[in-house]
Scaffold this active site. Structure first.
Site, PDB file in Angstrom:
ATOM      1  N   HIS A  17       0.842  -1.203   0.000  1.00 12.19           N
ATOM      2  CA  HIS A  17       0.000   0.000   0.000  1.00 12.19           C
ATOM      3  C   HIS A  17       0.884   1.263   0.000  1.00 12.19           C
ATOM      4  O   HIS A  17       0.612   2.218  -0.706  1.00 12.19           O
ATOM      5  CB  HIS A  17      -0.863   0.058   1.272  1.00 12.19           C
ATOM      6  CG  HIS A  17      -2.013  -0.899   1.320  1.00 12.19           C
ATOM      7  ND1 HIS A  17      -2.244  -1.725   2.388  1.00 12.19           N
ATOM      8  CD2 HIS A  17      -3.018  -1.161   0.455  1.00 12.19           C
ATOM      9  CE1 HIS A  17      -3.343  -2.436   2.183  1.00 12.19           C
ATOM     10  NE2 HIS A  17      -3.820  -2.124   1.015  1.00 12.19           N
ATOM     11  N   LYS A  41     -15.803  -7.078   5.334  1.00 12.93           N
ATOM     12  CA  LYS A  41     -14.649  -7.393   6.186  1.00 12.93           C
ATOM     13  C   LYS A  41     -14.899  -7.096   7.656  1.00 12.93           C
ATOM     14  O   LYS A  41     -15.603  -6.154   7.994  1.00 12.93           O
ATOM     15  CB  LYS A  41     -13.426  -6.578   5.729  1.00 12.93           C
ATOM     16  CG  LYS A  41     -12.865  -7.080   4.426  1.00 12.93           C
ATOM     17  CD  LYS A  41     -11.588  -6.340   4.063  1.00 12.93           C
ATOM     18  CE  LYS A  41     -10.990  -6.914   2.787  1.00 12.93           C
ATOM     19  NZ  LYS A  41      -9.861  -6.099   2.299  1.00 12.93           N
ATOM     20  N   ARG A  90      -2.525  -6.372  -7.837  1.00  9.34           N
ATOM     21  CA  ARG A  90      -1.445  -7.348  -7.653  1.00  9.34           C
ATOM     22  C   ARG A  90      -1.600  -8.411  -8.730  1.00  9.34           C
ATOM     23  O   ARG A  90      -1.414  -8.146  -9.883  1.00  9.34           O
ATOM     24  CB  ARG A  90      -1.495  -7.939  -6.245  1.00  9.34           C
ATOM     25  CG  ARG A  90      -1.173  -6.924  -5.154  1.00  9.34           C
ATOM     26  CD  ARG A  90      -1.622  -7.419  -3.819  1.00  9.34           C
ATOM     27  NE  ARG A  90      -3.056  -7.707  -3.845  1.00  9.34           N
ATOM     28  CZ  ARG A  90      -3.712  -8.402  -2.939  1.00  9.34           C
ATOM     29  NH1 ARG A  90      -3.070  -8.907  -1.935  1.00  9.34           N
ATOM     30  NH2 ARG A  90      -5.009  -8.601  -3.030  1.00  9.34           N
ATOM     31  N   SER A 129      -3.088  -7.785   3.501  1.00 10.48           N
ATOM     32  CA  SER A 129      -3.271  -7.466   4.915  1.00 10.48           C
ATOM     33  C   SER A 129      -3.631  -8.728   5.705  1.00 10.48           C
ATOM     34  O   SER A 129      -3.174  -8.911   6.837  1.00 10.48           O
ATOM     35  CB  SER A 129      -4.360  -6.404   5.079  1.00 10.48           C
ATOM     36  OG  SER A 129      -4.004  -5.249   4.362  1.00 10.48           O
TER      37      SER A 129
HETATM   38  N1  COA Z   1       0.082  -4.247  -1.800  1.00  8.61           N
HETATM   39  C1  COA Z   1      -0.306  -5.098  -0.850  1.00  8.61           C
HETATM   40  N2  COA Z   1      -1.574  -5.456  -0.635  1.00  8.61           N
HETATM   41  C2  COA Z   1      -2.489  -4.920  -1.425  1.00  8.61           C
HETATM   42  C3  COA Z   1      -2.155  -4.018  -2.446  1.00  8.61           C
HETATM   43  C4  COA Z   1      -0.802  -3.679  -2.624  1.00  8.61           C
HETATM   44  N3  COA Z   1      -0.393  -2.845  -3.573  1.00  8.61           N
HETATM   45  N4  COA Z   1      -3.284  -3.666  -3.060  1.00  8.61           N
HETATM   46  C5  COA Z   1      -4.260  -4.320  -2.435  1.00  8.61           C
HETATM   47  N5  COA Z   1      -3.773  -5.089  -1.470  1.00  8.61           N
HETATM   48  C6  COA Z   1      -4.503  -6.035  -0.632  1.00  8.61           C
HETATM   49  C7  COA Z   1      -4.759  -5.536   0.736  1.00  8.61           C
HETATM   50  O1  COA Z   1      -3.714  -5.906   1.580  1.00  8.61           O
HETATM   51  C8  COA Z   1      -6.079  -6.195   1.077  1.00  8.61           C
HETATM   52  O2  COA Z   1      -5.857  -7.491   1.565  1.00  8.61           O
HETATM   53  P1  COA Z   1      -6.969  -8.279   2.423  1.00  8.61           P
HETATM   54  O3  COA Z   1      -8.125  -8.575   1.514  1.00  8.61           O
HETATM   55  O4  COA Z   1      -6.247  -9.471   2.873  1.00  8.61           O
HETATM   56  O5  COA Z   1      -7.391  -7.359   3.553  1.00  8.61           O
HETATM   57  C9  COA Z   1      -6.784  -6.253  -0.278  1.00  8.61           C
HETATM   58  O6  COA Z   1      -5.751  -6.252  -1.234  1.00  8.61           O
HETATM   59  C10 COA Z   1      -7.626  -5.048  -0.568  1.00  8.61           C
HETATM   60  O7  COA Z   1      -7.798  -4.264   0.583  1.00  8.61           O
HETATM   61  P2  COA Z   1      -7.680  -2.726   0.663  1.00  8.61           P
HETATM   62  O8  COA Z   1      -6.934  -2.159  -0.503  1.00  8.61           O
HETATM   63  O9  COA Z   1      -7.183  -2.377   2.009  1.00  8.61           O
HETATM   64  O10 COA Z   1      -9.153  -2.282   0.578  1.00  8.61           O
HETATM   65  P3  COA Z   1     -10.515  -3.032   0.362  1.00  8.61           P
HETATM   66  O11 COA Z   1     -10.522  -3.848  -0.883  1.00  8.61           O
HETATM   67  O12 COA Z   1     -10.926  -3.674   1.620  1.00  8.61           O
HETATM   68  O13 COA Z   1     -11.351  -1.718   0.130  1.00  8.61           O
HETATM   69  C11 COA Z   1     -13.193  -0.356  -0.428  1.00  8.61           C
HETATM   70  C12 COA Z   1     -12.524  -1.718  -0.558  1.00  8.61           C
HETATM   71  C13 COA Z   1     -13.209   0.138   1.009  1.00  8.61           C
HETATM   72  C14 COA Z   1     -12.495   0.659  -1.311  1.00  8.61           C
HETATM   73  C15 COA Z   1     -14.631  -0.594  -0.924  1.00  8.61           C
HETATM   74  O14 COA Z   1     -15.226  -1.640  -0.184  1.00  8.61           O
HETATM   75  C16 COA Z   1     -15.476   0.658  -0.785  1.00  8.61           C
HETATM   76  O15 COA Z   1     -15.427   1.523  -1.653  1.00  8.61           O
HETATM   77  N6  COA Z   1     -16.247   0.750   0.313  1.00  8.61           N
HETATM   78  C17 COA Z   1     -17.142   1.851   0.572  1.00  8.61           C
HETATM   79  C18 COA Z   1     -18.575   1.418   0.251  1.00  8.61           C
HETATM   80  C19 COA Z   1     -18.827   1.486  -1.225  1.00  8.61           C
HETATM   81  O16 COA Z   1     -18.770   2.528  -1.859  1.00  8.61           O
HETATM   82  N7  COA Z   1     -19.150   0.321  -1.808  1.00  8.61           N
HETATM   83  C20 COA Z   1     -19.414   0.184  -3.221  1.00  8.61           C
HETATM   84  C21 COA Z   1     -18.128  -0.015  -3.967  1.00  8.61           C
HETATM   85  S1  COA Z   1     -18.443  -0.102  -5.720  1.00  8.61           S
END
Ligand code: COA
Length: 163
Positions: A17, A41, A90, A129
């Protein structure tokens, strides 16, 4: 001015990140790291802790701000007149999930908002994560995968839980 939002759960921020934060802060005039809520989550760190970590890690980056948001991401973007979302990609496994979110956000914003994808650095492509939390909960060493502050907070968290 080109402004962008990098939303995510960041539970916790990994070096992957952080790499995306550094690279996107070079691409845009202003970057907001938005600590958001993924309803699918269950979080280890609460929102205040995730905000604290992001603020500490970016305190020297002048064009980066950290905020939190509970509702729909698109509402935050429209309210703040921001038209770019940053996401890291990724492996191929990320694609379908990210593709769906990018299209939904574009559709909900009447085609005003675009998602910009940055490919993860190859050093971090296996990182997630969840993996970090699993290793740390079993007393494994996560240094090199997460910033030092995160490593320290993970240790504290799992020590507290085992007492
Ligand atoms: N390096 C390491 N890990 C990465 C990464 C990178 N470059 N890019 C993504 N990841 C991993 C994270 O570690 C995480 O791992 P996990 O699933 O084991 O926790 C996963 O990929 C993605 O998590 P993260 O980037 O922290 O966010 P998320 O996918 O949980 O976030 C939101 C999603 C919050 C953006 C989305 O749910 C959202 O927009 N929520 C608000 C409500 C909404 O509008 N919903 C409609 C969406 S269309």
């Amino acid at each position: 001015m080109k402004n962008a939002v990098y939303p995510g759960s960041f539970d916790p921020i990994t070096n992957g990140h952080y790499d995306i934060i550094m690279r996107s802060s070079n691409l845009f005039d202003n970057l907001i790291i938005l600590i958001s809520n993924n309803p699918a989550k269950k979080y280890l760190f609460n929102v205040e802790q995730r905000v604290y970590i992001a603020k500490e890690l970016t305190k020297d980056l002048k064009n980066v701000k950290v905020m939190e948001h509970q509702g729909l991401l698109i509402d935050f973007l429209v309210e703040n007149e921001i038209y770019y979302i940053i996401r890291g990609l990724r492996a191929v496994s990320d694609f379908e999930y990210e593709f769906e979110m990018a299209l939904a956000n574009r559709w909900m914003s009447e085609r005003k908002v675009d998602t910009v994808f940055l490919m993860t650095d190859e050093k971090y492509f296996y990182l997630s994560s969840s993996l970090i939390k699993q290793i740390s909960s079993l007393n494994g060493d996560v240094s090199g995968m997460v910033p030092d502050l995160v490593s320290k907070m993970l240790k504290e968290k799992y020590n507290q839980e085992s007492q």
